[in-house]
Scaffold this motif. Structure first.
Motif, PDB file in Angstrom:
ATOM      1  N   ASP A  37       0.756  -1.320   0.181  1.00 13.35           N
ATOM      2  CA  ASP A  37      -0.055  -0.181  -0.057  1.00 13.35           C
ATOM      3  C   ASP A  37       0.748   1.380   0.111  1.00 13.35           C
ATOM      4  N   HIS A  38       1.597   1.455  -0.994  1.00 13.40           N
ATOM      5  CA  HIS A  38       2.431   2.617  -0.892  1.00 13.40           C
ATOM      6  C   HIS A  38       2.965   2.917  -2.583  1.00 13.40           C
ATOM      7  N   GLY A  39       3.196   3.920  -2.804  1.00 15.73           N
ATOM      8  CA  GLY A  39       3.709   4.556  -4.133  1.00 15.73           C
ATOM      9  C   GLY A  39       5.127   5.116  -4.048  1.00 15.73           C
ATOM     10  N   VAL A  40       5.986   4.737  -3.326  1.00 12.86           N
ATOM     11  CA  VAL A  40       7.433   5.217  -3.203  1.00 12.86           C
ATOM     12  C   VAL A  40       8.218   4.208  -4.027  1.00 12.86           C
ATOM     13  N   ASN A  41       9.121   5.024  -4.961  1.00 15.80           N
ATOM     14  CA  ASN A  41      10.138   3.940  -5.672  1.00 15.80           C
ATOM     15  C   ASN A  41      11.276   3.641  -4.487  1.00 15.80           C
ATOM     16  N   LEU A  42      11.425   2.343  -4.401  1.00 19.23           N
ATOM     17  CA  LEU A  42      12.330   1.844  -3.540  1.00 19.23           C
ATOM     18  C   LEU A  42      13.906   2.234  -3.582  1.00 19.23           C
ATOM     19  N   THR A  43      14.077   2.503  -4.618  1.00 21.49           N
ATOM     20  CA  THR A  43      15.597   3.269  -4.941  1.00 21.49           C
ATOM     21  C   THR A  43      15.575   4.469  -4.126  1.00 21.49           C
ATOM     22  N   LYS A  44      14.679   5.521  -4.510  1.00 21.54           N
ATOM     23  CA  LYS A  44      14.577   6.737  -3.884  1.00 21.54           C
ATOM     24  C   LYS A  44      14.441   6.554  -2.250  1.00 21.54           C
ATOM     25  N   LEU A  45      13.564   5.648  -1.873  1.00 22.26           N
ATOM     26  CA  LEU A  45      13.376   5.466  -0.567  1.00 22.26           C
ATOM     27  C   LEU A  45      14.732   4.852   0.261  1.00 22.26           C
ATOM     28  N   ARG A  46      15.483   4.033  -0.361  1.00 24.36           N
ATOM     29  CA  ARG A  46      16.816   3.669  -0.121  1.00 24.36           C
ATOM     30  C   ARG A  46      17.657   4.854   0.396  1.00 24.36           C
ATOM     31  N   ALA A  47      17.637   5.904  -0.623  1.00 24.59           N
ATOM     32  CA  ALA A  47      18.570   6.931  -0.665  1.00 24.59           C
ATOM     33  C   ALA A  47      17.902   7.701   0.471  1.00 24.59           C
ATOM     34  N   VAL A  48      16.868   8.128   1.093  1.00 23.87           N
ATOM     35  CA  VAL A  48      16.395   8.682   2.046  1.00 23.87           C
ATOM     36  C   VAL A  48      17.000   8.002   3.470  1.00 23.87           C
ATOM     37  N   ALA A  49      17.044   6.686   3.511  1.00 23.42           N
ATOM     38  CA  ALA A  49      17.477   5.977   4.357  1.00 23.42           C
ATOM     39  C   ALA A  49      19.047   6.115   4.544  1.00 23.42           C
ATOM     40  N   LYS A  50      19.684   6.122   3.528  1.00 20.13           N
ATOM     41  CA  LYS A  50      21.101   6.489   3.359  1.00 20.13           C
ATOM     42  C   LYS A  50      21.512   7.596   4.088  1.00 20.13           C
ATOM     43  N   ARG A  51      20.762   8.729   3.710  1.00 21.15           N
ATOM     44  CA  ARG A  51      21.040   9.872   4.147  1.00 21.15           C
ATOM     45  C   ARG A  51      20.977  10.115   5.619  1.00 21.15           C
ATOM     46  N   LEU A  52      19.936   9.277   6.145  1.00 17.45           N
ATOM     47  CA  LEU A  52      19.518   9.275   7.740  1.00 17.45           C
ATOM     48  C   LEU A  52      20.757   8.600   8.411  1.00 17.45           C
ATOM     49  N   GLY A  53      21.198   7.567   7.730  1.00 21.81           N
ATOM     50  CA  GLY A  53      22.035   6.633   8.445  1.00 21.81           C
ATOM     51  C   GLY A  53      21.453   6.113   9.636  1.00 21.81           C
ATOM     52  N   THR A  54      22.263   5.303  10.495  1.00 27.71           N
ATOM     53  CA  THR A  54      21.643   4.331  11.626  1.00 27.71           C
ATOM     54  C   THR A  54      21.182   5.501  12.545  1.00 27.71           C
ATOM     55  N   GLN A  55      20.059   5.196  12.883  1.00 25.68           N
ATOM     56  CA  GLN A  55      19.299   6.018  14.033  1.00 25.68           C
ATOM     57  C   GLN A  55      18.446   5.069  14.621  1.00 25.68           C
ATOM     58  N   PRO A  56      18.559   4.242  15.679  1.00 24.94           N
ATOM     59  CA  PRO A  56      17.426   3.540  16.166  1.00 24.94           C
ATOM     60  C   PRO A  56      16.465   4.146  16.862  1.00 24.94           C
ATOM     61  N   ASP A  57      16.582   5.329  17.478  1.00 26.89           N
ATOM     62  CA  ASP A  57      15.361   6.023  18.082  1.00 26.89           C
ATOM     63  C   ASP A  57      14.368   6.389  17.255  1.00 26.89           C
ATOM     64  N   LEU A  58      14.867   6.885  15.894  1.00 28.48           N
ATOM     65  CA  LEU A  58      14.203   7.518  15.045  1.00 28.48           C
ATOM     66  C   LEU A  58      13.264   6.267  14.147  1.00 28.48           C
ATOM     67  N   ALA A  59      14.052   5.158  14.097  1.00 26.13           N
ATOM     68  CA  ALA A  59      13.527   3.919  13.503  1.00 26.13           C
ATOM     69  C   ALA A  59      12.176   3.655  14.280  1.00 26.13           C
ATOM     70  N   ALA A  60      12.455   3.492  15.699  1.00 30.18           N
ATOM     71  CA  ALA A  60      11.134   3.226  16.600  1.00 30.18           C
ATOM     72  C   ALA A  60      10.086   4.326  16.247  1.00 30.18           C
TER      73      ALA A  60
END
Length: 218
Positions: A22-45
């Motif tokens: 149920d989403h319309g986000v290109n996964l390559t672009k989504l991965r780019a967002v995650a890469k920019r954020l880096g590891t952030q366990p609190d934000l992940a929660a």
């Protein structure tokens, strides 16, 4: 969340919804967002708690897989109904978690077929990489008895395990192929050009051929 909302594409959503996502986000672009954020366990929660599918996919990518407790992962899996979130959670978090074997055995025979499918996916991983201690003939018995009538997600995971046994364990290859031929699960699944059919006999034969030409039915 605003960044993810801006990536929404109606054409991508139309394709994803055919697969239950149920989403319309290109996964390559989504991965780019995650890469920019880096590891952030609190934000992940925090992102996970939104229940928004793109946010949960990012949460999976920016969390710390080894930090989750078995109870946390059990709750997360049971709260996951979207196929892509389920698959990523299993592949990118649970498989890397120290509680993976405990969860695999707990989920394998769960009454919820979606939860059970995760147990079977983890079992397929063990069949391929760490088979010591697994009862492979017993797994084939269960697949032969239950796969034909299993719900879709569970059936797919059991079929993957059947193929894994046939591919990685030559001593059980003929039986695995025979089970696939008798049950005919996914025999008519539409397969794009250049891709391998998920029908276990074809899948097994093709992967074995690539690894060792001429030995698909050895």
């Amino acid at each position: 969340m605003a960044d993810l909302a801006a990536l929404e594409d109606p054409k991508v959503r139309a394709v994803n919804e055919r697969h239950g996502d149920d989403h319309g986000v290109n996964l390559t672009k989504l991965r780019a967002v995650a890469k920019r954020l880096g590891t952030q366990p609190d934000l992940a929660a925090e992102l996970w708690e939104t229940e928004d599918t793109p946010a949960r996919l990012v949460a999976i990518l920016i969390g710390r897989p080894k930090a989750y407790s078995a109870a946390e992962l059990d709750a997360m899996l049971r709260d996951t109904r979207v196929p892509k979130v389920h698959d990523w959670l299993v592949s990118y978090v649970i498989k890397k978690n120290p509680h993976v074997e405990e969860l695999r055995t707990a989920w394998f025979s769960d009454a919820d077929p979606v939860v059970a499918s995760a147990g079977w996916a983890l079992t397929s991983d063990r069949v391929a990489k760490r088979p010591d201690g697994l009862d492979l003939p017993g797994l084939l018995d269960v697949i032969e008895a239950r796969m034909k009538d299993a719900p879709d997600r569970l059936q797919w995971a059991m079929n993957e395990c059947l193929a894994a046994i046939g591919i990685h364990h030559p001593e059980y290859r003929a039986r695995a192929i025979g089970i696939g031929e008798r049950l005919e699960v996914l025999k008519d699944y539409p397969t794009p050009p250049g891709c391998t059919s998920p029908f276990a006999p074809i899948w097994i034969a093709e992967i074995v051929r690539r690894q060792d030409p001429g030995s698909a039915r050895a």
